[in-house]
Write a protein that holds these residues in place. Structure first.
Motif, short mmCIF file in Angstrom:
data_model
loop_
_atom_site.label_atom_id
_atom_site.label_comp_id
_atom_site.label_asym_id
_atom_site.label_seq_id
_atom_site.Cartn_x
_atom_site.Cartn_y
_atom_site.Cartn_z
N PHE A 105 0.73 -1.35 -0.29
CA PHE A 105 -0.15 0.15 -0.01
C PHE A 105 0.67 0.91 0.30
O PHE A 105 0.21 2.18 0.76
CB PHE A 105 -0.30 0.17 1.21
CG PHE A 105 -0.16 -0.49 2.54
CD1 PHE A 105 0.67 0.77 3.13
CD2 PHE A 105 -0.45 -1.18 3.26
CE1 PHE A 105 1.25 0.49 4.62
CE2 PHE A 105 -0.01 -2.07 4.23
CZ PHE A 105 0.70 -0.44 5.36
N THR A 127 0.47 9.38 3.58
CA THR A 127 -0.22 8.60 2.47
C THR A 127 0.41 7.23 1.18
O THR A 127 2.03 8.03 1.77
CB THR A 127 -0.37 9.98 1.40
OG1 THR A 127 -1.74 10.65 2.16
CG2 THR A 127 -1.30 9.18 0.05
N GLU A 138 -2.50 4.53 -6.99
CA GLU A 138 -3.54 4.98 -6.46
C GLU A 138 -2.83 5.36 -4.73
O GLU A 138 -1.75 5.35 -4.93
CB GLU A 138 -3.99 3.31 -6.01
CG GLU A 138 -4.54 2.05 -7.22
CD GLU A 138 -4.24 0.89 -6.54
OE1 GLU A 138 -3.50 0.06 -5.48
OE2 GLU A 138 -4.28 -0.12 -7.65
N THR A 139 -3.90 5.52 -3.82
CA THR A 139 -3.40 5.81 -3.16
C THR A 139 -4.55 5.94 -1.71
O THR A 139 -5.46 5.07 -1.54
CB THR A 139 -3.86 8.43 -2.88
OG1 THR A 139 -2.85 8.70 -1.55
CG2 THR A 139 -5.08 8.23 -3.38
N TYR A 140 -3.41 5.44 -0.61
CA TYR A 140 -4.33 5.01 0.29
C TYR A 140 -3.30 6.03 1.82
O TYR A 140 -2.45 6.06 1.65
CB TYR A 140 -3.22 3.62 0.90
CG TYR A 140 -3.68 2.34 -0.86
CD1 TYR A 140 -5.04 2.15 -0.62
CD2 TYR A 140 -2.86 2.83 -1.44
CE1 TYR A 140 -6.07 1.22 -1.49
CE2 TYR A 140 -3.38 2.12 -2.39
CZ TYR A 140 -4.44 1.16 -2.69
OH TYR A 140 -5.24 0.06 -3.43
N GLN A 141 -4.67 6.23 2.47
CA GLN A 141 -4.15 6.89 3.65
C GLN A 141 -3.92 5.38 5.03
O GLN A 141 -4.63 5.12 5.20
CB GLN A 141 -5.19 7.95 4.80
CG GLN A 141 -5.72 8.45 3.18
CD GLN A 141 -4.53 8.84 2.47
OE1 GLN A 141 -3.36 10.08 3.24
NE2 GLN A 141 -4.87 9.41 0.94
N CYS A 142 -2.64 6.15 5.92
CA CYS A 142 -2.07 4.08 6.37
C CYS A 142 -1.44 5.26 7.89
O CYS A 142 -2.10 6.49 7.86
CB CYS A 142 -0.75 4.21 6.33
SG CYS A 142 -0.72 3.91 4.09
N VAL A 157 -4.07 0.39 6.37
CA VAL A 157 -4.58 1.52 5.78
C VAL A 157 -5.73 1.61 6.17
O VAL A 157 -6.53 0.66 6.60
CB VAL A 157 -5.13 0.57 4.46
CG1 VAL A 157 -5.96 1.61 3.57
CG2 VAL A 157 -4.12 0.51 2.97
N LEU A 159 -7.96 4.44 5.48
CA LEU A 159 -8.59 5.42 5.00
C LEU A 159 -8.56 5.14 3.14
O LEU A 159 -7.60 5.50 2.37
CB LEU A 159 -8.59 6.67 4.90
CG LEU A 159 -9.95 7.54 4.43
CD1 LEU A 159 -11.07 7.85 4.39
CD2 LEU A 159 -9.05 9.40 4.53
N ASN A 160 -9.45 4.52 2.41
CA ASN A 160 -9.70 4.48 1.28
C ASN A 160 -10.21 5.87 0.46
O ASN A 160 -10.49 6.88 0.88
CB ASN A 160 -10.48 3.29 0.34
CG ASN A 160 -9.50 1.50 0.60
OD1 ASN A 160 -8.27 1.71 0.33
ND2 ASN A 160 -9.86 1.08 1.57
N LEU A 161 -9.95 6.02 -0.54
CA LEU A 161 -10.21 6.72 -1.90
C LEU A 161 -11.80 6.99 -1.99
O LEU A 161 -12.09 6.19 -2.36
CB LEU A 161 -9.21 6.94 -3.11
CG LEU A 161 -9.96 7.63 -4.71
CD1 LEU A 161 -9.01 9.17 -3.66
CD2 LEU A 161 -9.19 7.93 -5.48
N ALA A 167 -7.21 9.98 -6.95
CA ALA A 167 -6.07 9.44 -6.48
C ALA A 167 -4.84 10.65 -6.61
O ALA A 167 -4.28 10.45 -5.49
CB ALA A 167 -5.16 8.70 -7.10
#
Length: 492
Positions: A105, A127, A138-142, A157, A159-161, A167
């Motif tokens: 991720f 991120t 793709e982008t993920y908040q971790c 992860v 929070l997903n987009l 993205a």
């Protein structure tokens, strides 16, 4: 932890990346330290490229500053989080690498984010950047957390987009308001408009979209950038302040002349809808190199800030430090104050501990072109109180490569230097209806200028002929009476 197997041997990808980064530091340490442009009292990368400040926090009595870092080259790439800590904002200790882009991720970079204290646990939100086929991302908040402030365990992860955004969705800043956690993220809408977006959470792992805080074509902002990076939202003196770095602003008069710019809105946040009722956007720093600032509140109740002394895609490959395998630095730490509806920036008072060899000149009359040999220096702080300006223009030249000028008649302050790309003069300016005080911090290859106790600030890199430490003053058509104090500043 995701592991790979090669030849029957289990490889810990995180440890492998950290080992490779440490090897890069060791390989180039001697070359890096030979660079005459290495700074004396600014935070720099041990090797490679440094950019955004991340996770700035005072935790269990100690300040922590993380930073975006590419340890392998002086260009952007799959970012790590480097880590410094300090007990006093002056003496900084390099810590172990906090994050490496080892998991699915985040495989193309642990991008920017923030830090919080959750019941004694230091938690980092960042991120995860993933590049897929045909240049898409793709982008993920971790989330990662630590019990000791040094060793971090990735939780994955959180929070997903969400729908409605591209993205380009990154840089989470997290804080607590009353009994709930909030997160603001820099974003781009599907209409390719810059946004700052608000979320809330009870658990720090399940996040609810509240709405857009501000952005292009919201609340009267027209054509205000296609992407907003590195938002920071905080309460100061009865108001909410949103710091943000919009990409895509066009120059307007003296404003927005960097490739990307940074500024702030002041207003009132509706925590139910997410909307910020705000005033005009104001540039936070008028200089050549300033971007992606991040703040924290310390145990004295101060709102403190670090900024990156750089700008993305703005002649980064032209810096003369690159042959020495490093590029960029942080600003000095600054305190933010809200004064008459504007943010003022002032160097933190702890920096006074660096002072030595004070020179004081009281009620000096400056006329024509006047050098001051006792004010020369490599790394120093200078404060000039202008008691009376009876002249058209006051100029200050530093190391023969940076020129400051105040035009009293036109009420304009100018910073001039030679372009890193062309060698031609380039300027940054602001309107200033009076000049009572000039205070600047000169380091080997940087200058930070604070006008009228931080009413306006200019930040810039500069690369003088190394042996030239001169400073001179010039007055055009008149005279200036002032008092000057100068201190050499100790090396780290």
């Amino acid at each position: 932890m995701v592991s790979n197997k090669e030849g029957g041997i289990t490889i810990d990808r995180n440890s492998e990346l950290i080992f490779q980064a440490e090897q890069s530091v060791s390989k180039y340490k001697e070359v890096v330290n030979q660079d005459p442009y290495r700074l004396h009292f600014h935070l720099m990368p041990p090797v490679g490229l440094l950019n955004d400040p991340n996770g700035f926090i005072q935790w269990q009595g100690r300040y922590h500053l993380f930073y975006q870092w590419n340890p392998f080259k002086t260009a952007h790439g799959a970012k790590f989080w480097g880590h410094y800590s300090s007990s006093n904002l002056v003496d900084w200790q390099e810590e172990k690498i906090a994050l490496a882009p080892s998991e699915w991720f985040e495989k193309n970079g642990c991008y920017s984010g923030s830090a919080i204290d959750d019941k004694g646990i230091l938690k980092l939100f960042y991120t995860g950047n993933v590049k897929v086929e045909k240049g898409n991302r793709e982008t993920y908040q971790c989330l990662a957390e630590s019990m000791n402030g040094i060793d971090f365990l990735k939780k994955g992860v959180v929070l997903n987009l969400p729908e409605g955004y591209t993205a380009h969705f990154r840089d989470p800043k997290v804080w607590k308001h009353k009994d709930k956690w909030y997160m603001v993220i820099g974003a781009q809408s599907k209409q390719l408009e810059g946004r700052a977006v608000l979320f809330s959470s009870e658990t720090l792992e399940d996040w609810l979209l509240i709405g857009d805080v501000a952005g292009t074509n919201i609340n009267g902002l027209e054509n205000f950038g296609y992407m907003w990076e590195c938002p920071d939202l905080f309460h100061l003196k009865g108001k909410e302040v949103l710091l943000v770095s919009p990409q895509g602003l066009q120059p307007e008069g003296m404003l927005y002349h960097n490739v990307y710019n940074t500024g702030y809105f002041i207003g009132t946040l509706n925590y139910e809808t997410g909307g910020l009722e705000h005033g005009d956007f104001e540039e936070l720093d008028r200089g050549f190199e300033f971007y992606a600032p991040q703040t924290t509140e310390d145990d004295q109740g101060r709102r403190l800030l670090f900024g990156w002394m750089g700008v993305p895609e703005q002649d980064e490959d032209k810096h003369p430090t690159i042959p020495y395998h490093w590029v960029h630095c942080m600003t000095i730490p600054r305190e933010l104050k809200l004064v008459n509806g504007r943010l003022y920036q002032q160097p933190v008072e702890e920096l006074q501990a660096l002072r030595k060899n004070q020179v004081s000149l009281e009620n000096v009359l400056i006329q024509d072109d006047q050098p001051f040999t006792n004010l020369d220096g490599i790394a120093y702080e200078l404060q000039m109180d202008t008691h009376e300006i009876k002249a058209d223009i006051l100029e200050i030249t530093i190391k023969d490569c940076v020129h400051l000028a105040y035009n009293k008649k036109e009420q304009i302050f100018t910073l001039e230097r030679k372009s890193l790309a062309t060698g031609e003069p380039e300027i940054r300016q602001c309107k200033l209806n009076h000049l009572d005080k000039v205070r600047f911090f000169v380091d080997t290859s940087s200058i930070e200028i604070f006008l009228n106790d931080g009413q306006e600030v200019f930040t810039a890199r500069m690369f003088p002929i190394v042996e030239n430490n001169a400073i001179s003053f010039k007055v055009r058509n008149g005279k200036v009476t002032s008092s000057i104090q100068k201190w050499d500043l100790d090396q780290q």
